[in-house]
Structure formats: structure tokens, C-alpha cells
Scaffold this motif. Structure first.
Motif, short mmCIF file in Angstrom:
data_model
loop_
_atom_site.label_atom_id
_atom_site.label_comp_id
_atom_site.label_asym_id
_atom_site.label_seq_id
_atom_site.Cartn_x
_atom_site.Cartn_y
_atom_site.Cartn_z
N PHE A 28 -48.21 8.72 -108.30
CA PHE A 28 -49.20 7.69 -107.93
C PHE A 28 -50.78 8.45 -107.69
CE2 PHE A 28 -51.44 5.33 -104.50
CZ PHE A 28 -52.17 4.67 -105.06
N ILE A 29 -50.40 9.12 -106.61
CA ILE A 29 -51.99 9.80 -106.42
C ILE A 29 -52.20 11.01 -107.46
CG2 ILE A 29 -52.69 11.70 -104.62
CD1 ILE A 29 -51.26 10.04 -102.52
N VAL A 50 -41.36 15.68 -112.80
CA VAL A 50 -40.23 15.67 -113.67
C VAL A 50 -40.63 14.33 -114.65
CG1 VAL A 50 -38.30 16.56 -112.09
CG2 VAL A 50 -39.15 14.62 -111.63
N LYS A 78 -37.04 22.04 -107.14
CA LYS A 78 -35.84 22.45 -106.50
C LYS A 78 -35.18 23.42 -107.04
CE LYS A 78 -33.74 18.09 -104.89
NZ LYS A 78 -34.01 18.26 -103.44
N CYS A 100 -41.04 9.55 -100.86
CA CYS A 100 -42.12 8.97 -99.94
C CYS A 100 -42.01 7.50 -99.95
CB CYS A 100 -43.37 9.53 -100.07
SG CYS A 100 -44.03 9.58 -101.82
N PHE A 137 -49.79 17.88 -99.36
CA PHE A 137 -49.84 16.29 -98.84
C PHE A 137 -48.90 15.73 -97.81
CE2 PHE A 137 -53.00 13.78 -100.99
CZ PHE A 137 -53.68 14.47 -101.72
N TYR A 185 -38.23 11.37 -92.74
CA TYR A 185 -39.50 11.84 -93.27
C TYR A 185 -40.62 12.27 -92.50
CZ TYR A 185 -43.62 10.34 -96.15
OH TYR A 185 -44.84 10.53 -96.88
N LYS A 189 -42.00 16.14 -92.71
CA LYS A 189 -43.45 16.55 -92.98
C LYS A 189 -44.00 17.20 -91.91
CE LYS A 189 -44.81 14.11 -96.54
NZ LYS A 189 -44.91 14.73 -98.01
N ASN A 214 -51.80 5.09 -95.99
CA ASN A 214 -51.53 3.79 -96.92
C ASN A 214 -52.74 3.83 -97.91
OD1 ASN A 214 -50.14 3.18 -94.39
ND2 ASN A 214 -49.21 1.95 -95.79
N TRP A 215 -52.76 4.78 -98.85
CA TRP A 215 -53.79 4.83 -100.10
C TRP A 215 -53.13 3.76 -100.97
CZ3 TRP A 215 -54.83 10.57 -101.63
CH2 TRP A 215 -55.31 11.22 -100.44
P1 NAD Z 1 -45.19 9.15 -105.94
O1 NAD Z 1 -43.80 9.32 -105.48
O2 NAD Z 1 -45.76 8.36 -106.58
O3 NAD Z 1 -45.26 10.69 -106.56
C1 NAD Z 1 -44.73 11.92 -106.15
C2 NAD Z 1 -44.29 12.65 -107.51
O4 NAD Z 1 -43.74 13.78 -107.02
C3 NAD Z 1 -43.54 11.71 -108.42
O5 NAD Z 1 -44.34 11.85 -109.50
C4 NAD Z 1 -42.28 12.78 -108.39
O6 NAD Z 1 -41.55 12.61 -109.66
C5 NAD Z 1 -42.76 13.94 -107.87
N1 NAD Z 1 -41.60 14.83 -107.43
C6 NAD Z 1 -40.70 14.47 -106.40
N2 NAD Z 1 -39.85 15.50 -106.32
C7 NAD Z 1 -40.19 16.65 -107.35
C8 NAD Z 1 -39.59 17.85 -107.65
N3 NAD Z 1 -38.37 18.33 -107.02
N4 NAD Z 1 -39.97 18.47 -108.70
C9 NAD Z 1 -40.99 17.90 -109.25
N5 NAD Z 1 -41.63 16.67 -109.12
C10 NAD Z 1 -41.20 16.04 -108.06
O7 NAD Z 1 -45.99 9.35 -104.38
P2 NAD Z 1 -47.41 9.40 -104.10
O8 NAD Z 1 -47.97 8.36 -103.53
O9 NAD Z 1 -48.35 10.12 -105.23
O10 NAD Z 1 -47.53 10.51 -102.80
C11 NAD Z 1 -47.87 11.73 -103.23
C12 NAD Z 1 -47.68 12.57 -101.68
O11 NAD Z 1 -48.77 11.75 -100.58
C13 NAD Z 1 -46.65 12.59 -101.10
O12 NAD Z 1 -46.37 13.96 -100.46
C14 NAD Z 1 -46.43 11.59 -99.93
O13 NAD Z 1 -45.68 11.88 -99.11
C15 NAD Z 1 -47.79 11.66 -99.55
N6 NAD Z 1 -48.14 10.38 -99.02
C16 NAD Z 1 -48.76 9.33 -99.71
C17 NAD Z 1 -49.19 8.08 -99.29
C18 NAD Z 1 -49.68 6.86 -99.97
O14 NAD Z 1 -50.40 6.15 -99.35
N7 NAD Z 1 -49.50 6.78 -101.46
C19 NAD Z 1 -49.06 7.96 -97.90
C20 NAD Z 1 -48.50 9.18 -97.14
C21 NAD Z 1 -48.08 10.38 -97.60
#
Ligand code: NAD
Length: 389
Positions: A28-29, A50, A78, A100, A137, A185, A189, A214-215
Motif C-alpha cells: 500500500f505505502i 514478492v 527472508k 502488519c 518503517f 508486532y 518493531k 493509521n495512513w
Molecule cells: P503492506 O502490507 O501493504 O506492504 C508491505 C509489503 O511488504 C507487501 O507488499 C509485502 O508483499 C512486502 N513484503 C513483506 N514481507 C516481505 C518479504 N519477506 N520479502 C519481500 N517483500 C515483503 O503494508 P503497508 O501499509 O504498505 O505498510 C508498510 C510499512 O509501514 C510496514 O512496515 C508497516 O508495519 C508500516 N506501517 C504502516 C501503517 C499504515 O497505516 N499503513 C501503520 C503502521 C505501520
């Protein structure tokens, strides 16, 4: 709000084009950050994930104006030796990869801890050993519960911001007991934050830690049964969107009393853009990135989303738009929650001049317009499909 111009940073220095290794770029981000960097800057992105469904529109066709500035590398961090090479040939690494979704924290605690701590270790190590800058992040969940939540219900101090505002450099991190696996979690973190901070202090790693509050916006998570598993439980925005699209009541966990602040993804991405282009102001800092003006209870969020969805879809809302469920029923054993999360904005404001600008109503309107346009027809068809006997 401060914005970075195309060619100079906040101190008037020229911005040189960077090569950015973005891990988790397909999420997402990551998808919004890639979009911003392709459309508005001259930086190059080595997009690692992935999956790439959410960035396909940036990767194809070859005739896109930024085609030579983005490369997709399908790899799992990994277990892939290519990771170090990608970090080595970049100026900056942005690590977004993580599990997450709250539904996983207490049901898949091992995967959650491995993903958020163990899998991030090589990223930190390669950045530190190769003198590469890292933007990592983390999450607002590292704060856990507010100090105020431990005061008696009728204590006037509960209204005092000193007992609930979350400050990067002074607030403690308060989690529940170990058997409340929800905190797996937040704890993972927190430990990776401490490791990165220590790499900075002992080995000179140039780092920035982002704590998102919370984005939300388009492309967040998935709609169960359409572009994700039918039994999957995404984060609250996608859960409620799914209920609205299917004309089902929105499920309120434990009365929906938790309070949250929501920030529009496009505002938040502007903050990350400033961090990328202003290393002298961002290095060594932990930044809250949220919108303290958009606070609601989850129940109020459900009510507002119901109204906004009726407006954007042109459909009346159903008679009983919400239903109460217990956290045990919804999330299973070991769930727990933080009561309230309001970010202090002083540090990001001082360092980067950033402030969020989009109201909750406006961000829900643009997000639910996207959800309706993207999913309503697919849901209509899936409901109309005869069930196989
Ligand atoms: P998301 O799940 O949409 O994106 C995470 C991406 O990481 C996914 O596309 C996933 O395929 C990839 N990924 C995970 N493990 C992987 C691996 N082993 N190898 C390769 N790719 C891998 O999540 P997001 O909302 O985009 O969040 C991104 C970051 O921001 C995360 O670290 C999350 O903890 C942090 N975060 C987001 C929010 C929010 O409001 N969206 C809030 C708090 C923290």
C-alpha cells in the motif's frame, strides 16, 4: 505545509537524483511512494517485493516516461542473496516490508515477529556495513497504551494531553502481558527500532525511523473474496469497505470504543518525500507521521464511512449499519488494544515543516469513491454467481 521543489531541498541545496532500494514497494505505502517518485522526481527506484500488482501501472508499458527509472525485483528478503547487491548499488534503502495486519498479530505471532524483526536484520546490517542511509518503517503501535489509560475512569487527568499525547523522544512504550500476543508486532518493531538506533550510535548508521499513525487511502490491503482470500481479515478501512460494498453491517470490535487518528496517504507520502530529499534534517530522527486533527472512535469512523459511502455510491445505507462483536470472536484469543493514539507533531514540524492537511471526511470521500469504482461491479457479480452444489 512545506513542499520540496523539484530541484532544491529545504535549505536551498540542489537535490541530486538518487537510486533508492525500496523493499516492500509492492504494498500500500510502497505503491504510493513509487508513484510520487516517478511522477514528481528524477530518482530511480529498485522496487523489491514478492508481489507487484499494486505497482503494475508504473512498470508497464515500456513507453512510460519513467520506464528507465524503475525496476521490479521479485524477491523474498527472508532468503535471497541478491538483497545485499541491491542495497550496495543504492544511495538509500527504504524498508517497508512487514506483516502488519492486526488479525495476524495474535494468530500468527511467530510469522509476525520473524517478519518485523528477524527479516529486517540483514537490511540494517547491509546498510550499516556499506555506509548506506536507511529509512525504516516502524509503527505508532510501539507506544502501546497511553499512560492515561491506567488512571481511574473518572480521573480529570485523563483529559490532560500530558497523559495521552505520544511523543517520539519522551513517551514510554507500554505493552500488555506476553500472553496477549497482540503485542508481538509492536514489540518486534520496538526492538528493530532500538537496534537501528544503536547502529546509529555505535557504528554511525545514517537512519530515519517512521512511525505511521493509521495512513489510509486507495490500494490499502484487499477486499476479501475479490483480490484477497475470502476468509482474510484486512485492516479496518478495507474491512469496513468490504461490508459497505456487500451491504452488510460493519462489525464493531468491543463496542468500537478505541480512538484513532487517520491521515490521508497522499499527505503522509509528502512527509516521506521530504525525508528522502532532506537527509541532513531527517537523519538520526524518529518521526510520528499522522493527523492529530482527525481523531475518531472506531464507531464514529464506521458511522462516517456509512454516510460517505451512501453519498459516493448513491445507495441508501442499510437499516442497521453496525453490529457489535467481541474481540475474541473477531480476532481470537490473545487480542488486546491501545486505547488512543494522538501523535505529537513537534519534531516533524520543526525538522521538515510538514503538516497534514486533508480532513477525515475528504479522505474518506476520495478513498470510498475509489473503492466503489474498483470493486462494486466485481462484488455484484460475485454475489450473483450461483453457488456450486
Ligand atoms: P503492506 O502490507 O501493504 O506492504 C508491505 C509489503 O511488504 C507487501 O507488499 C509485502 O508483499 C512486502 N513484503 C513483506 N514481507 C516481505 C518479504 N519477506 N520479502 C519481500 N517483500 C515483503 O503494508 P503497508 O501499509 O504498505 O505498510 C508498510 C510499512 O509501514 C510496514 O512496515 C508497516 O508495519 C508500516 N506501517 C504502516 C501503517 C499504515 O497505516 N499503513 C501503520 C503502521 C505501520
Amino acid at each position: 505545509m512545506a513542499t520540496s521543489s523539484a530541484n532544491v531541498d529545504l535549505d536551498g541545496n540542489p537535490i541530486r537524483p538518487l537510486t533508492i532500494c525500496m523493499i516492500g514497494a509492492g504494498g500500500f505505502i510502497g505503491s504510493h511512494l513509487c508513484e510520487k517518485l516517478m511522477v514528481e522526481t528524477q530518482h530511480t527506484v529498485l522496487a523489491v517485493d514478492v508481489y507487484n500488482d499494486k505497482i503494475k501501472h508504473l512498470l508497464e508499458p515500456d513507453s512510460l516516461p519513467w520506464a528507465n527509472r524503475i525496476q521490479f525485483h521479485r524477491l523474498n528478503i527472508k532468503n535471497d542473496s541478491r538483497l545485499e547487491g541491491l542495497i550496495k548499488c543504492s544511495d538509500l534503502t527504504v524498508n517497508l516490508a512487514a506483516i502488519c495486519t492486526p488479525a495476524d498479530y495474535n494468530t500468527r505471532p511467530l510469522d509476525t515477529i520473524y517478519s518485523n524483526f528477524i527479516d529486517a536484520l540483514p537490511v540494517v546490517k547491509y546498510c550499516s556495513e556499506n555506509n548506506k542511509r536507511l529509512i525504516h518503517f516502524s509503527t505508532c503501535e510501539v507506544y502501546g497504551k497511553t499512560i492515561g489509560s491506567f488512571l481511574p475512569q473518572d480521573s480529570p487527568l485523563r483529559q490532560d494531553p500530558a497523559y495521552y499525547i505520544l511523543k517520539e523522544d519522551t513517551s514510554p512504550c507500554i505493552f500488555g502481558s506476553i500472553e496477549k500476543q497482540r503485542w508481538s508486532y509492536a514489540c518486534a518493531k520496538q526492538l528493530i527500532e532500538r537496534l537501528i538506533y544503536a547502529e546509529g550510535a555505535e557504528n554511525g548508521l545514517e537512519f530515519t525511523i517512521v512511525r505511521p499513525f493509521n495512513w489510509i487511502g486507495p490500494r490499502m490491503d484487499f477486499i476479501p473474496g475479490i483480490d484477497g482470500p475470502s476468509e482474510g481479515v484486512p485492516r479496518v478501512l478495507a474491512c469496513f469497505s468490504n461490508n459497505l460494498l456487500r451491504r452488510e453491517p460493519l462489525k464493531l470490535v468491543d463496542g468500537g470504543e478505541s480512538q484513532r487518528t487517520f491521515v490521508y496517504i497522499k499527505d503522509a507520502i509528502e512527509a516521506v518525500h521530504l525525508m528522502i530529499e532532506n537527509p541532513a534534517r531527517a537523519n538520526g530522527h524518529i518521526f510520528n507521521v499522522g493527523n492529530p486533527n482527525n481523531e475518531v472512535t472506531v464507531r464514529q469512523l464506521a458511522e462516517m464511512m456509512t454516510k460517505v459511502y451512501a453519498k459516493v455510491s448513491g445507495e441508501d445505507s442499510i437499516e442497521n449499519p453496525t453490529i457489535d462483536v467481541s474481540s475474541k470472536e473477531f480476532y481470537g484469543e490473545g487480542y488486546d488494544d491501545s486505547d488512543k493514539r494522538i501523535p505529537d507533531m513537534a519534531i516533524i514540524n520543526k525538522q521538515l515543516g510538514w503538516d497534514p492537511k486533508t480532513s477525515l471526511w475528504d479522505l474518506l470521500e476520495s478513498t470510498l469513491t475509489y473503492q466503489h469504482r474498483t470493486y462494486a461491479e466485481a462484488i455484484r457479480q460475485s454475489i450473483a454467481k450461483p453457488v456450486a452444489s
